[in-house]
Design an enzyme around this catalytic site. Structure first.
Site, PDB file in Angstrom:
ATOM      1  N   ALA A 257     -24.983  20.688  14.358  1.00 16.77           N
ATOM      2  CA  ALA A 257     -24.959  20.761  15.831  1.00 16.77           C
ATOM      3  C   ALA A 257     -24.208  19.612  16.499  1.00 16.77           C
ATOM      4  CB  ALA A 257     -26.364  20.865  16.424  1.00 16.77           C
ATOM      5  N   ALA A 258     -23.509  18.788  15.733  1.00 16.08           N
ATOM      6  CA  ALA A 258     -22.731  17.713  16.377  1.00 16.08           C
ATOM      7  C   ALA A 258     -21.729  18.328  17.361  1.00 16.08           C
ATOM      8  CB  ALA A 258     -22.010  16.875  15.326  1.00 16.08           C
ATOM      9  N   GLY A 259     -21.124  19.442  16.968  1.00 18.27           N
ATOM     10  CA  GLY A 259     -20.165  20.121  17.848  1.00 18.27           C
ATOM     11  C   GLY A 259     -20.859  20.671  19.095  1.00 18.27           C
ATOM     12  N   ASP A 260     -22.060  21.186  18.916  1.00 20.05           N
ATOM     13  CA  ASP A 260     -22.795  21.729  20.074  1.00 20.05           C
ATOM     14  C   ASP A 260     -23.131  20.611  21.062  1.00 20.05           C
ATOM     15  OD1 ASP A 260     -22.758  24.125  18.723  1.00 20.05           O
ATOM     16  OD2 ASP A 260     -24.749  23.843  17.852  1.00 20.05           O
TER      17      ASP A 260
END
Ligand code: RIB
Length: 314
Positions: A257-260
């Site tokens: 979820a780093a991108g989220d």
């Protein structure tokens, strides 16, 4: 970036997926036919859409989420989590037949992960759900969408937002081919290197290749392209701006979820009127904090944490 009061005009609408993540920490991710005895297990709110909504809310925006859960305990837990994060859930509906989405996630020692998603009710979120939410598509707001919902739903949301004069951010994850008719309505496209490669055919192995991929996507109609390159930063390419913005240093324990988190925080910073590079730094700071924690939604930082890291610098 100076500390600012939250702007009352930071309104973010997220249309997308919501799931429960079932996570196992492992020394190494199992191969085919292999059983690996893992360490700790966790269950937490997930789904790219809900992760972005939760991040945007914690970062200071008024967030409305359009999504769908199943009529089951996981669905009730997803809704309770969104409510705890003060997200407007008036357009979260319940599917009577399909179960709530579930993601099975292995997280390795270095923070790397491997994810399998059973989409369930996320796949019945349709253009009708977007149409029912027409009142929330209002000038001045920002729409954030991803690709864990059917493409026709994403297309309907983007069209409604573009018609209303909203800023449209499309995070093309997970990757799938996209028509130019959709890309032309997107203000900001935020692929990671793999998604950029899948959209352009260009192997994105550094800033130079990211620049070529971004140019190709802009030729297809996207106004600004931000290609996230993990620890190497983010390549930003838009009208009057072309730069590699370095990442914050972080010791990753879970990159899920780093991108989220990047997208959710980016949306807030842009909705507050910050210039593009500052907004990217805001997103990067949020993502850098998130990778130091286990889980998707549990890892999304508060506004105060993001500002502290921005003040401290890279
Ligand atoms: O981007 C991370 C998310 O992808 C996880 O929360 C999981 O639910 C999958 O959808």
């Amino acid at each position: 970036m100076p500390s600012q009061r939250h702007s009352p005009r930071a309104r973010v609408v997220v249309v997308g997926s919501c799931s429960i993540d079932l996570i196992v920490q492992v020394d190494r991710i199992p191969g085919i036919g292999e059983t690996v005895i893992g360490g700790k297990s966790h269950s937490a709110g997930g789904g790219k859409g809900a992760n972005q909504a939760v991040t945007a809310s914690r970062a200071g925006a008024a967030v409305l989420f359009v999504g769908r859960v199943g009529r089951d305990d996981f669905g009730r837990s997803v809704v309770a989590g969104l409510r705890r994060d003060r997200i407007n859930i008036s357009h979260v509906t319940t599917d009577a037949k399909e179960p709530t989405g579930i993601a099975f996630i292995f997280v390795g020692k270095g923070g790397e992960n491997s994810i399998a998603v059973a989409s369930g009710s996320n796949l019945t979120l349709g253009p009708r759900d977007v149409a029912r939410a027409h009142g929330v598509f209002r000038r001045g707001g920002t729409l954030l969408v991803q690709l864990e919902s059917p493409l026709r739903t994403v297309t309907a949301a983007v069209a409604a937002a573009a018609r209303s004069g909203m800023r449209v951010i499309l995070n093309p994850a997970p990757a799938q081919p996209l028509p130019d008719s959709l890309l032309r309505r997107v203000d900001i496209l935020t692929p990671n290197e793999h998604e950029a490669e899948s959209l352009t055919g260009i192997r994105v192995d550094g800033a130079a290749a990211a620049a070529r991929a971004a140019d190709r996507l802009r030729k297809r109609g996207v106004k600004t392209v931000i290609i996230t390159l993990g620890a190497r930063g983010a390549f930003v390419c838009g009208e009057g701006c072309r730069a590699l913005v370095p990442a914050f240093k972080a010791k990753a324990v879970d990159t899920t979820a780093a991108g989220d988190v990047f997208n959710g925080a980016l949306a807030v910073a842009l909705a507050e009127g910050r210039p593009m590079i500052e907004a990217v730094r805001f997103g990067q700071a949020a993502a850098a904090i998130s990778v130091t924690r286990i889980g998707a939604q549990p890892s999304a930082p508060s506004r105060a944490e993001i500002e502290r890291l921005l003040k401290k610098g890279r």
